[in-house]
Write a protein that holds these residues in place. Sequence first.
Motif, PDB file in Angstrom:
ATOM      1  N   VAL A 149       1.061  -1.273   0.135  1.00 10.26           N
ATOM      2  CA  VAL A 149      -0.163   0.440  -0.409  1.00 10.26           C
ATOM      3  C   VAL A 149       0.833   1.365   0.060  1.00 10.26           C
ATOM      4  CG1 VAL A 149      -1.918   1.097   1.459  1.00 10.26           C
ATOM      5  CG2 VAL A 149      -1.760  -1.505   0.945  1.00 10.26           C
ATOM      6  N   LEU A 150       0.518   1.886  -0.907  1.00 15.24           N
ATOM      7  CA  LEU A 150       1.614   3.783  -1.146  1.00 15.24           C
ATOM      8  C   LEU A 150       1.130   4.110  -0.109  1.00 15.24           C
ATOM      9  CD1 LEU A 150       1.750   2.916  -5.343  1.00 15.24           C
ATOM     10  CD2 LEU A 150       3.781   2.757  -3.472  1.00 15.24           C
ATOM     11  N   SER A 151       1.888   5.368  -0.283  1.00 14.92           N
ATOM     12  CA  SER A 151       3.970   5.124   0.014  1.00 14.92           C
ATOM     13  C   SER A 151       3.914   4.574   0.746  1.00 14.92           C
ATOM     14  CB  SER A 151       4.112   6.366  -0.417  1.00 14.92           C
ATOM     15  OG  SER A 151       3.478   7.153  -1.702  1.00 14.92           O
ATOM     16  N   GLY A 152       3.438   4.603   2.461  1.00 15.08           N
ATOM     17  CA  GLY A 152       3.877   4.245   4.103  1.00 15.08           C
ATOM     18  C   GLY A 152       4.135   2.940   3.319  1.00 15.08           C
ATOM     19  N   ALA A 153       4.115   2.082   2.845  1.00 10.03           N
ATOM     20  CA  ALA A 153       4.720   0.359   3.226  1.00 10.03           C
ATOM     21  C   ALA A 153       6.121   0.252   2.504  1.00 10.03           C
ATOM     22  CB  ALA A 153       3.277  -0.349   3.676  1.00 10.03           C
ATOM     23  N   VAL A 154       5.831   0.678   1.297  1.00  9.70           N
ATOM     24  CA  VAL A 154       6.880   0.692   0.597  1.00  9.70           C
ATOM     25  C   VAL A 154       8.646   0.116   1.036  1.00  9.70           C
ATOM     26  CG1 VAL A 154       8.751   1.905  -1.268  1.00  9.70           C
ATOM     27  CG2 VAL A 154       6.164   2.252  -1.694  1.00  9.70           C
ATOM     28  N   LEU A 155       9.019   1.147   2.220  1.00  7.34           N
ATOM     29  CA  LEU A 155       9.955   0.301   2.410  1.00  7.34           C
ATOM     30  C   LEU A 155      10.021  -0.746   3.432  1.00  7.34           C
ATOM     31  CD1 LEU A 155      10.586   4.214   4.171  1.00  7.34           C
ATOM     32  CD2 LEU A 155      11.795   3.472   2.839  1.00  7.34           C
ATOM     33  N   PHE A 156       8.769  -1.147   4.157  1.00  5.07           N
ATOM     34  CA  PHE A 156       8.334  -1.402   4.615  1.00  5.07           C
ATOM     35  C   PHE A 156       8.845  -3.315   4.419  1.00  5.07           C
ATOM     36  CE2 PHE A 156       5.098  -4.760   6.530  1.00  5.07           C
ATOM     37  CZ  PHE A 156       5.906  -5.728   7.449  1.00  5.07           C
ATOM     38  N   THR A 157       8.004  -3.102   3.021  1.00  5.19           N
ATOM     39  CA  THR A 157       7.442  -4.639   2.023  1.00  5.19           C
ATOM     40  C   THR A 157       9.560  -4.173   1.203  1.00  5.19           C
ATOM     41  OG1 THR A 157       5.364  -3.127   1.226  1.00  5.19           O
ATOM     42  CG2 THR A 157       6.321  -4.328   0.202  1.00  5.19           C
ATOM     43  N   VAL A 158      10.020  -3.585   0.929  1.00  4.10           N
ATOM     44  CA  VAL A 158      11.458  -3.989   0.544  1.00  4.10           C
ATOM     45  C   VAL A 158      11.782  -4.974   1.209  1.00  4.10           C
ATOM     46  CG1 VAL A 158      13.444  -2.529  -0.520  1.00  4.10           C
ATOM     47  CG2 VAL A 158      10.678  -1.561  -0.846  1.00  4.10           C
ATOM     48  N   ASP A 159      12.367  -4.632   2.598  1.00  2.00           N
ATOM     49  CA  ASP A 159      13.150  -4.902   3.323  1.00  2.00           C
ATOM     50  C   ASP A 159      12.278  -6.099   4.148  1.00  2.00           C
ATOM     51  OD1 ASP A 159      15.394  -2.550   3.783  1.00  2.00           O
ATOM     52  OD2 ASP A 159      14.043  -2.140   5.374  1.00  2.00           O
ATOM     53  N   LEU A 160      11.325  -6.673   3.690  1.00  2.00           N
ATOM     54  CA  LEU A 160      10.852  -7.526   4.189  1.00  2.00           C
ATOM     55  C   LEU A 160      10.500  -8.938   2.811  1.00  2.00           C
ATOM     56  CD1 LEU A 160       8.958  -8.791   5.795  1.00  2.00           C
ATOM     57  CD2 LEU A 160       6.664  -8.247   4.405  1.00  2.00           C
ATOM     58  N   ILE A 161      10.948  -8.414   1.888  1.00  2.00           N
ATOM     59  CA  ILE A 161      10.142  -9.230   0.969  1.00  2.00           C
ATOM     60  C   ILE A 161      11.850  -9.727   0.034  1.00  2.00           C
ATOM     61  CG2 ILE A 161       8.538  -8.709  -0.484  1.00  2.00           C
ATOM     62  CD1 ILE A 161      10.214  -7.151  -2.395  1.00  2.00           C
ATOM     63  N   LYS A 162      13.273  -9.055   0.997  1.00  2.00           N
ATOM     64  CA  LYS A 162      14.067  -9.344   0.109  1.00  2.00           C
ATOM     65  C   LYS A 162      14.503 -10.438   1.578  1.00  2.00           C
ATOM     66  CE  LYS A 162      16.283  -5.147   1.034  1.00  2.00           C
ATOM     67  NZ  LYS A 162      17.339  -4.031   0.758  1.00  2.00           N
ATOM     68  N   LYS A 163      14.146 -10.560   3.121  1.00  2.00           N
ATOM     69  CA  LYS A 163      14.000 -11.336   3.793  1.00  2.00           C
ATOM     70  C   LYS A 163      13.721 -12.441   3.614  1.00  2.00           C
ATOM     71  CE  LYS A 163      16.339  -8.437   6.539  1.00  2.00           C
ATOM     72  NZ  LYS A 163      16.609  -8.018   8.083  1.00  2.00           N
ATOM     73  N   MET A 164      12.099 -12.487   2.755  1.00  2.00           N
ATOM     74  CA  MET A 164      11.196 -13.987   2.108  1.00  2.00           C
ATOM     75  C   MET A 164      12.078 -14.848   1.362  1.00  2.00           C
ATOM     76  SD  MET A 164       8.129 -11.471   2.908  1.00  2.00           S
ATOM     77  CE  MET A 164       6.716 -12.883   2.677  1.00  2.00           C
ATOM     78  N   ASP A 165      12.174 -15.749   1.672  1.00  2.00           N
ATOM     79  CA  ASP A 165      12.708 -17.041   1.552  1.00  2.00           C
ATOM     80  C   ASP A 165      11.401 -17.509   0.241  1.00  2.00           C
ATOM     81  OD1 ASP A 165      14.781 -19.024  -0.517  1.00  2.00           O
ATOM     82  OD2 ASP A 165      14.486 -20.080   1.153  1.00  2.00           O
ATOM     83  N   ILE A 166      10.769 -17.406  -0.643  1.00  3.37           N
ATOM     84  CA  ILE A 166       9.705 -17.722  -1.815  1.00  3.37           C
ATOM     85  C   ILE A 166      10.048 -17.033  -2.869  1.00  3.37           C
ATOM     86  CG2 ILE A 166       8.691 -18.261   1.130  1.00  3.37           C
ATOM     87  CD1 ILE A 166       6.740 -15.656   0.309  1.00  3.37           C
ATOM     88  N   MET A 167       8.560 -17.128  -3.225  1.00  2.00           N
ATOM     89  CA  MET A 167       8.683 -16.821  -4.880  1.00  2.00           C
ATOM     90  C   MET A 167       7.059 -16.379  -4.643  1.00  2.00           C
ATOM     91  SD  MET A 167      11.034 -18.421  -7.484  1.00  2.00           S
ATOM     92  CE  MET A 167       9.313 -18.132  -8.966  1.00  2.00           C
ATOM     93  N   ALA A 168       7.349 -14.921  -5.603  1.00  2.00           N
ATOM     94  CA  ALA A 168       6.339 -14.224  -4.863  1.00  2.00           C
ATOM     95  C   ALA A 168       6.532 -12.887  -6.288  1.00  2.00           C
ATOM     96  CB  ALA A 168       6.761 -13.676  -3.468  1.00  2.00           C
ATOM     97  N   GLN A 169       5.273 -12.673  -6.238  1.00  2.48           N
ATOM     98  CA  GLN A 169       5.233 -11.134  -7.113  1.00  2.48           C
ATOM     99  C   GLN A 169       4.987 -10.545  -5.789  1.00  2.48           C
ATOM    100  OE1 GLN A 169       2.657 -12.776  -9.848  1.00  2.48           O
ATOM    101  NE2 GLN A 169       3.982 -12.647 -11.589  1.00  2.48           N
ATOM    102  N   ILE A 170       5.145  -9.184  -7.015  1.00  2.00           N
ATOM    103  CA  ILE A 170       4.903  -7.455  -6.076  1.00  2.00           C
ATOM    104  C   ILE A 170       4.544  -6.770  -7.349  1.00  2.00           C
ATOM    105  CG2 ILE A 170       7.149  -6.662  -6.474  1.00  2.00           C
ATOM    106  CD1 ILE A 170       6.639  -5.282  -3.428  1.00  2.00           C
ATOM    107  N   ASP A 171       2.691  -5.984  -6.325  1.00  2.00           N
ATOM    108  CA  ASP A 171       2.277  -4.763  -7.204  1.00  2.00           C
ATOM    109  C   ASP A 171       2.493  -3.830  -5.816  1.00  2.00           C
ATOM    110  OD1 ASP A 171       0.986  -3.591  -8.805  1.00  2.00           O
ATOM    111  OD2 ASP A 171      -0.396  -5.339  -9.829  1.00  2.00           O
ATOM    112  N   PHE A 172       1.583  -2.598  -6.693  1.00  2.00           N
ATOM    113  CA  PHE A 172       1.399  -1.554  -5.854  1.00  2.00           C
ATOM    114  C   PHE A 172       0.413  -1.311  -5.615  1.00  2.00           C
ATOM    115  CE2 PHE A 172       5.747  -1.936  -6.681  1.00  2.00           C
ATOM    116  CZ  PHE A 172       6.414  -1.578  -5.749  1.00  2.00           C
ATOM    117  N   ILE A 173      -0.622  -0.516  -5.078  1.00  2.00           N
ATOM    118  CA  ILE A 173      -1.563  -0.030  -4.991  1.00  2.00           C
ATOM    119  C   ILE A 173      -1.842   1.428  -3.131  1.00  2.00           C
ATOM    120  CG2 ILE A 173      -3.495  -1.385  -3.154  1.00  2.00           C
ATOM    121  CD1 ILE A 173      -5.966  -1.691  -4.750  1.00  2.00           C
TER     122      ILE A 173
END
Length: 180
Positions: free
Chosen positions: A40-64
Amino acid sequence: MNNDIEKVLYSADDIQAAIDRLAKQLTVEYRDKKPLIVSVLSGAVLFTVDLIKKMDIMAQIDFIDVSTYFGGTATTGQLKLIHDMTADVKGRNVLITEDIVDSGRTLDYLVKLLKKRGAKSVKTVSLLNKPEGREFDVNVEYYGFKVPNEFLVGYGLDYKGYYRNLPYVGVLKLSVYSED
């Protein structure tokens, strides 16, 4: 900016430790599910980026981008879809990433929207969870910290678009926003 902060609630190290914990939980939860992560833009971007870098899974990302604040300190009660996502959610496991869940208005809207669009499942991970501010009955399955009912900025959270780049989460001094 730092002079406008009454107190720091969570340091950069605290935040990263919470993200490590959440990433481990989500890696287990979403292994082999190939989730669509909706930030969820714009506030969650920093959290999302840091989180997905540490998740060891196949995932896609999108923004709303949905807003109820429009630059102030309190929700207006009116919700506006500013930028819609591009991915098709039909039959997908969707994980919404939020910076903070406060009133729950935005999350309530998003969960209903994604389910209406045919998502297989919709869950939420938020860095901050503020249940005292809740006006809508929403479920935050994963969160980093339960926070007090104060006006917070930093690490994605803003006041009039500023303070998002602080590496910590802190309480904004009342004198900064009391004229609103």
